[in-house]
Design a protein around this motif. Structure first.
Motif, PDB file in Angstrom:
ATOM      1  N   CYS A  81       0.826  -1.205   0.000  1.00  0.00           N
ATOM      2  CA  CYS A  81       0.000   0.000   0.000  1.00  0.00           C
ATOM      3  C   CYS A  81       0.862   1.258   0.000  1.00  0.00           C
ATOM      4  CB  CYS A  81      -0.902   0.014   1.236  1.00  0.00           C
ATOM      5  SG  CYS A  81       0.021   0.164   2.807  1.00  0.00           S
ATOM      6  N   LEU A  82       0.192   2.396  -0.208  1.00  0.00           N
ATOM      7  CA  LEU A  82       0.798   3.703   0.009  1.00  0.00           C
ATOM      8  C   LEU A  82       0.454   4.086   1.444  1.00  0.00           C
ATOM      9  CD1 LEU A  82      -0.350   5.450  -3.305  1.00  0.00           C
ATOM     10  CD2 LEU A  82       1.901   4.446  -2.827  1.00  0.00           C
ATOM     11  N   PRO A  83       1.367   3.932   2.381  1.00  0.00           N
ATOM     12  CA  PRO A  83       1.022   4.095   3.801  1.00  0.00           C
ATOM     13  C   PRO A  83       0.597   5.503   4.191  1.00  0.00           C
ATOM     14  CG  PRO A  83       3.386   3.832   3.510  1.00  0.00           C
ATOM     15  CD  PRO A  83       2.764   3.533   2.189  1.00  0.00           C
ATOM     16  N   PHE A  84       0.981   6.511   3.401  1.00  0.00           N
ATOM     17  CA  PHE A  84       0.629   7.897   3.742  1.00  0.00           C
ATOM     18  C   PHE A  84      -0.808   8.239   3.338  1.00  0.00           C
ATOM     19  CE2 PHE A  84       3.012   7.628  -0.212  1.00  0.00           C
ATOM     20  CZ  PHE A  84       2.164   8.231  -1.128  1.00  0.00           C
ATOM     21  N   GLU A  85      -1.506   7.318   2.702  1.00  0.00           N
ATOM     22  CA  GLU A  85      -2.937   7.451   2.395  1.00  0.00           C
ATOM     23  C   GLU A  85      -3.298   8.773   1.709  1.00  0.00           C
ATOM     24  OE1 GLU A  85      -5.279   4.973   5.720  1.00  0.00           O
ATOM     25  OE2 GLU A  85      -4.263   6.727   6.528  1.00  0.00           O
ATOM     26  N   PRO A  86      -2.835   9.004   0.500  1.00  0.00           N
ATOM     27  CA  PRO A  86      -3.132  10.282  -0.155  1.00  0.00           C
ATOM     28  C   PRO A  86      -4.622  10.496  -0.354  1.00  0.00           C
ATOM     29  CG  PRO A  86      -2.300   8.675  -1.734  1.00  0.00           C
ATOM     30  CD  PRO A  86      -2.109   8.079  -0.386  1.00  0.00           C
ATOM     31  N   PRO A  87      -5.154  11.659   0.016  1.00  0.00           N
ATOM     32  CA  PRO A  87      -6.570  11.944  -0.235  1.00  0.00           C
ATOM     33  C   PRO A  87      -6.876  11.886  -1.727  1.00  0.00           C
ATOM     34  CG  PRO A  87      -5.647  13.542   1.299  1.00  0.00           C
ATOM     35  CD  PRO A  87      -4.495  12.755   0.746  1.00  0.00           C
ATOM     36  N   GLN A  88      -8.098  11.460  -2.047  1.00  0.00           N
ATOM     37  CA  GLN A  88      -8.463  11.330  -3.454  1.00  0.00           C
ATOM     38  C   GLN A  88      -9.457  12.406  -3.896  1.00  0.00           C
ATOM     39  OE1 GLN A  88      -9.298   7.333  -4.796  1.00  0.00           O
ATOM     40  NE2 GLN A  88      -7.913   6.435  -3.301  1.00  0.00           N
ATOM     41  N   GLY A  90     -12.023  12.327  -5.338  1.00  0.00           N
ATOM     42  CA  GLY A  90     -12.716  12.026  -6.583  1.00  0.00           C
ATOM     43  C   GLY A  90     -12.131  10.808  -7.253  1.00  0.00           C
ATOM     44  N   VAL A  91     -12.931  10.147  -8.095  1.00  0.00           N
ATOM     45  CA  VAL A  91     -12.476   8.903  -8.733  1.00  0.00           C
ATOM     46  C   VAL A  91     -11.354   9.141  -9.732  1.00  0.00           C
ATOM     47  CG1 VAL A  91     -14.696   7.761  -8.434  1.00  0.00           C
ATOM     48  CG2 VAL A  91     -14.280   9.093 -10.508  1.00  0.00           C
ATOM     49  N   GLY A  92     -11.237  10.371 -10.240  1.00  0.00           N
ATOM     50  CA  GLY A  92     -10.220  10.646 -11.244  1.00  0.00           C
ATOM     51  C   GLY A  92      -8.886  11.072 -10.694  1.00  0.00           C
ATOM     52  N   SER A  93      -8.727  11.089  -9.377  1.00  0.00           N
ATOM     53  CA  SER A  93      -7.487  11.549  -8.749  1.00  0.00           C
ATOM     54  C   SER A  93      -6.289  10.761  -9.259  1.00  0.00           C
ATOM     55  CB  SER A  93      -7.605  11.403  -7.231  1.00  0.00           C
ATOM     56  OG  SER A  93      -6.461  11.888  -6.585  1.00  0.00           O
ATOM     57  N   THR A  94      -5.206  11.472  -9.608  1.00  0.00           N
ATOM     58  CA  THR A  94      -4.010  10.846 -10.182  1.00  0.00           C
ATOM     59  C   THR A  94      -2.834  10.916  -9.216  1.00  0.00           C
ATOM     60  OG1 THR A  94      -3.268  12.905 -11.206  1.00  0.00           O
ATOM     61  CG2 THR A  94      -4.748  11.494 -12.507  1.00  0.00           C
ATOM     62  N   ILE A  95      -1.842  10.071  -9.466  1.00  0.00           N
ATOM     63  CA  ILE A  95      -0.671  10.054  -8.599  1.00  0.00           C
ATOM     64  C   ILE A  95       0.152  11.322  -8.784  1.00  0.00           C
ATOM     65  CG2 ILE A  95       0.747   8.774 -10.248  1.00  0.00           C
ATOM     66  CD1 ILE A  95       0.793   8.569  -6.367  1.00  0.00           C
ATOM     67  N   GLY A  96       0.197  11.862  -9.987  1.00  0.00           N
ATOM     68  CA  GLY A  96       0.915  13.115 -10.191  1.00  0.00           C
ATOM     69  C   GLY A  96       0.265  14.255  -9.425  1.00  0.00           C
ATOM     70  N   GLY A  97      -1.058  14.304  -9.452  1.00  0.00           N
ATOM     71  CA  GLY A  97      -1.779  15.326  -8.696  1.00  0.00           C
ATOM     72  C   GLY A  97      -1.593  15.169  -7.210  1.00  0.00           C
ATOM     73  N   ALA A  98      -1.535  13.912  -6.744  1.00  0.00           N
ATOM     74  CA  ALA A  98      -1.330  13.666  -5.315  1.00  0.00           C
ATOM     75  C   ALA A  98       0.023  14.200  -4.866  1.00  0.00           C
ATOM     76  CB  ALA A  98      -1.435  12.169  -5.021  1.00  0.00           C
ATOM     77  N   VAL A  99       1.053  13.942  -5.666  1.00  0.00           N
ATOM     78  CA  VAL A  99       2.394  14.431  -5.319  1.00  0.00           C
ATOM     79  C   VAL A  99       2.443  15.951  -5.396  1.00  0.00           C
ATOM     80  CG1 VAL A  99       4.830  14.437  -5.999  1.00  0.00           C
ATOM     81  CG2 VAL A  99       3.543  12.295  -5.986  1.00  0.00           C
ATOM     82  N   ALA A 100       1.864  16.523  -6.443  1.00  0.00           N
ATOM     83  CA  ALA A 100       1.876  17.974  -6.601  1.00  0.00           C
ATOM     84  C   ALA A 100       1.154  18.673  -5.457  1.00  0.00           C
ATOM     85  CB  ALA A 100       1.241  18.362  -7.935  1.00  0.00           C
ATOM     86  N   ALA A 101       0.067  18.075  -4.963  1.00  0.00           N
ATOM     87  CA  ALA A 101      -0.669  18.669  -3.846  1.00  0.00           C
ATOM     88  C   ALA A 101       0.057  18.451  -2.521  1.00  0.00           C
ATOM     89  CB  ALA A 101      -2.076  18.085  -3.766  1.00  0.00           C
ATOM     90  N   GLY A 102       0.776  17.341  -2.397  1.00  0.00           N
ATOM     91  CA  GLY A 102       1.559  17.080  -1.191  1.00  0.00           C
ATOM     92  C   GLY A 102       0.736  16.752   0.038  1.00  0.00           C
ATOM     93  N   SER A 113       4.928  11.674   5.982  1.00  0.00           N
ATOM     94  CA  SER A 113       4.148  12.379   4.964  1.00  0.00           C
ATOM     95  C   SER A 113       4.421  11.837   3.573  1.00  0.00           C
ATOM     96  CB  SER A 113       4.484  13.872   4.994  1.00  0.00           C
ATOM     97  OG  SER A 113       5.820  14.077   4.572  1.00  0.00           O
ATOM     98  N   LEU A 114       3.628  12.259   2.626  1.00  0.00           N
ATOM     99  CA  LEU A 114       3.817  11.850   1.230  1.00  0.00           C
ATOM    100  C   LEU A 114       5.245  12.103   0.763  1.00  0.00           C
ATOM    101  CD1 LEU A 114       1.495  12.475  -1.785  1.00  0.00           C
ATOM    102  CD2 LEU A 114       3.816  13.379  -1.848  1.00  0.00           C
ATOM    103  N   ARG A 115       5.770  13.291   1.058  1.00  0.00           N
ATOM    104  CA  ARG A 115       7.100  13.639   0.539  1.00  0.00           C
ATOM    105  C   ARG A 115       8.182  12.690   1.067  1.00  0.00           C
ATOM    106  NH1 ARG A 115      10.715  16.732   3.213  1.00  0.00           N
ATOM    107  NH2 ARG A 115      11.268  17.831   1.286  1.00  0.00           N
TER     108      ARG A 115
END
Length: 356
Positions: A81-88, A90-102, A113-115
């Motif tokens: 899993c991704l242990p930092f549990e990035p918020p989504q 929405g169903v279209g949430s992307t991994i690039g957006g997750a990293v960019a949002a931090g 944290s994600l970083r």
């Protein structure tokens, strides 16, 4: 180099030549976040897919337009899993957006944290150059850690096109315990538990109720549940509640007209801020507060007195800055970094701060 990446590079070079702003976007689930959206849309969703994944190495390399749900399903098939549990959001949430949002989810205070999990990135800078930073191993940084700099940059430094992340095995056991406690009592109890060898993973306090999630070895979770007491939450309900907290789908996060959601980041030992309806996460370190944009000075002064800062997370009306204004020296560092990565100033102008 494939057609999707070629298209992005070409569009960036054209925008730089014409000094035309671009707005980098994945699934658009976090369009609400930030100061303002400005520029022609640059859609990175076509740059998608898993580049490399070897479960035994605990590392996955994935292209930025890949949906978070697809990545999580892939990892789950291998018990990871991704242990930092990035918020989504929405169903279209992307991994690039997750990293960019931090942004990180409920387990952030316990697992990092994600970083902390970003090992490497590939980006297109403001000149249309394809650059690679970091790698696929934990000890790979010499000099400035550009990979982690991209976490939270909100697309203002470059187009993230590929990310390498550390992943972890799914813990073998989990339990959620409920307690009826005031905000002060909940904070004190969490601090006491924090000094003990307990498998604390996440916590949430709101409206007089504290929920604590335990994760770890079967024996450790069972022993902790016995010693901590409280009421056990049914597993099927816990499986709904924690993702709902992560994605702000709980009733608390519904805003009335004119209301705003503030995020205060403070030491976990800070006393209640008493600024309005509050939900507390991260063992006391993250506090969601319902107030109004007009309360900006009051909210930010209270957070500063507690040793932290406050962000206008949702519901801003453009009248106040979303992020706490930077000290002059720090603002200068931000401006210099922005100029180095994006000399023409084409990436998301005004998304973080009006100045850049």
């Amino acid at each position: 180099m494939d057609a999707a990446l070629d298209a992005v590079i070409g569009k960036v070079r054209q925008a730089a030549a014409r000094a035309r702003p671009l707005r980098i976007r994945g699934g658009g689930s976090k369009d609400f976040y930030g100061q303002r959206l400005h520029g022609e849309l640059l859609d990175v969703r076509p740059i998608a897919g898993v580049v490399d994944y070897e479960p035994s190495e605990l590392v996955v390399t994935v292209r930025a337009g890949t949906r978070l749900r697809e990545l999580q399903a892939l990892l789950a098939d291998s018990g990871q899993c991704l242990p930092f549990e990035p918020p989504q959001f929405g169903v279209g949430s992307t991994i690039g957006g997750a990293v960019a949002a931090g942004l990180s989810g409920p387990a952030r205070a316990s697992v990092g944290s994600l970083r902390d999990y970003v090992l490497g990135v590939q980006i297109v800078n403001g000149k249309g150059e394809l650059l690679t930073f970091g790698g696929q191993v934990m000890k790979n940084v010499a000099g400035y850690d550009v990979s982690r700099l991209m976490a939270g940059s909100l697309g203002t430094l470059g187009v993230i096109v590929q990310v390498s992340l550390k992943v972890l095995p799914v813990p073998p056991a989990e339990a959620t315990l409920l307690f009826d406690l005031s905000e002060t009592s909940a904070r004190q109890q969490l601090n006491r538990w924090g000094g003990q060898p307990l498998p604390l993973n996440a916590s949430c306090w709101a409206d007089g109720h504290l929920a604590v999630r335990l994760r770890g070895a079967q024996a450790a979770v069972a022993a902790a549940a016995r010693s901590m007491g409280g009421q056990a939450l049914a597993p099927e309900r816990a499986e709904r509640q924690w993702p709902a907290l992560r994605d702000q789908a709980l009733p608390f996060f519904r805003l009335a007209p004119g209301e705003a959601l503030w995020r205060a980041s403070v030491p976990d030992t800070a006393t209640p801020l008493n600024l309005g309806p509050t939900l507390v996460e991260w063992h006391g370190a993250q506090r969601w507060i319902k107030a109004t944009p007009a309360d900006a000075t009051h909210v930010r002064e209270a957070a500063a007195r507690a040793g932290g800062h406050a962000t206008l997370f949702r519901g801003g009306d453009g009248s106040v800055p979303v992020f706490t204004p930077l000290a002059p020296a720090l603002a200068q560092i931000h401006a210099r970094l922005k100029h180095e990565f994006d000399p023409a100033g084409i990436f998301g102008p005004g998304r973080l701060y009006d100045e850049f």
